[in-house]
Design an enzyme around this catalytic site. Structure first.
Site, PDB file in Angstrom:
ATOM      1  N   TYR A 168       0.833  -1.209   0.000  1.00  0.00           N
ATOM      2  CA  TYR A 168       0.000   0.000   0.000  1.00  0.00           C
ATOM      3  C   TYR A 168       0.868   1.261   0.000  1.00  0.00           C
ATOM      4  O   TYR A 168       0.635   2.191  -0.771  1.00  0.00           O
ATOM      5  CB  TYR A 168      -0.910  -0.038   1.225  1.00  0.00           C
ATOM      6  CG  TYR A 168      -1.832   1.131   1.400  1.00  0.00           C
ATOM      7  CD1 TYR A 168      -3.009   1.223   0.670  1.00  0.00           C
ATOM      8  CD2 TYR A 168      -1.550   2.134   2.322  1.00  0.00           C
ATOM      9  CE1 TYR A 168      -3.881   2.293   0.847  1.00  0.00           C
ATOM     10  CE2 TYR A 168      -2.412   3.203   2.509  1.00  0.00           C
ATOM     11  CZ  TYR A 168      -3.578   3.279   1.766  1.00  0.00           C
ATOM     12  OH  TYR A 168      -4.431   4.344   1.948  1.00  0.00           O
ATOM     13  N   LYS A 172       1.003   4.055  -2.918  1.00  0.00           N
ATOM     14  CA  LYS A 172       0.625   5.439  -2.638  1.00  0.00           C
ATOM     15  C   LYS A 172       1.765   6.411  -2.904  1.00  0.00           C
ATOM     16  O   LYS A 172       1.540   7.544  -3.351  1.00  0.00           O
ATOM     17  CB  LYS A 172       0.125   5.568  -1.199  1.00  0.00           C
ATOM     18  CG  LYS A 172      -1.227   4.885  -0.961  1.00  0.00           C
ATOM     19  CD  LYS A 172      -2.308   5.394  -1.887  1.00  0.00           C
ATOM     20  CE  LYS A 172      -3.698   4.956  -1.465  1.00  0.00           C
ATOM     21  NZ  LYS A 172      -4.733   5.460  -2.392  1.00  0.00           N
TER      22      LYS A 172
END
Length: 197
Positions: A168, A172
């Site tokens: 993640y 991001k």
């Protein structure tokens, strides 16, 4: 936003749903994209996006559901086509779709890595790529384009990394970098690109 057209990914729940409802309240016509899957990306439910569409229509707004996978080339292309075919053009893209498959590095599987990178990073790029085609063509045809992109990054990928979120966080961080590059490239076509974290 009166009369403007926005496509929002991951718009059936959470932040995406709130984006959709707010844009509609401000007068925008909304393409509500969502596969209707669980938080880890499993499963699908086409009615999830339609529920938000019905909520917008019940409040007097205009919206249409789009339930294709925006991380696929055809899904991103059809998202832009849904806006153009239904409402005549696309004025804004909010990239919000995302999933979580948390695990520490030593225990992360290939599927956990690939799924999160696909939905977040590729799922931001593909709609952006096809929206760019739309705006570039309009600009070259002499239209005065005043469009906007909002990408959804995260502090987890920028200044507050979280253990157990290497997939993640990496996605991001990539979205943050993509936003900076896109803002430099797309300004010439009348497109403003920003990110939220």
């Amino acid at each position: 936003l009166e009369g403007r057209v926005v496509a929002i990914t991951g718009a059936a729940n959470g932040i995406g749903r709130e984006h959709a409802l707010l844009f509609a309240t401000e007068g925008a016509k909304v393409v509500v994209n969502d596969l209707g899957g669980a938080g880890d990306g499993s499963g699908s439910d086409a009615s999830a996006a339609q529920k938000v569409v019905e909520e917008i229509k019940a409040a007097g707004g205009e919206a249409v559901a789009h339930t294709e996978d925006i991380s696929s080339w055809s899904g991103g292309e059809s998202l832009v086509a849904a806006a153009v075919d239904t409402f005549g053009q696309l004025d804004a893209l909010v990239n919000n779709a995302g999933i979580l498959r948390d695990a520490f590095i030593g225990g992360m599987s290939k599927d956990q890595w690939d799924a999160v990178i696909k939905v977040h990073l590729k799922g931001h790029f593909v709609p952006l790529r096809h929206a760019t085609d739309h705006w570039k063509a309009r600009s070259k045809a002499g239209d005065e384009v005043k469009a906007a992109v909002v990408n959804t990054a995260s502090a987890s990928g920028t200044f507050m990394p979280n253990p157990g979120q290497v997939n993640y966080g990496a996605a991001k961080a990539g979205i943050a970098a993509m936003t900076l590059v896109a803002s430099q490239e797309l300004g010439r076509y009348g497109v403003r690109v920003n990110g939220i974290a």
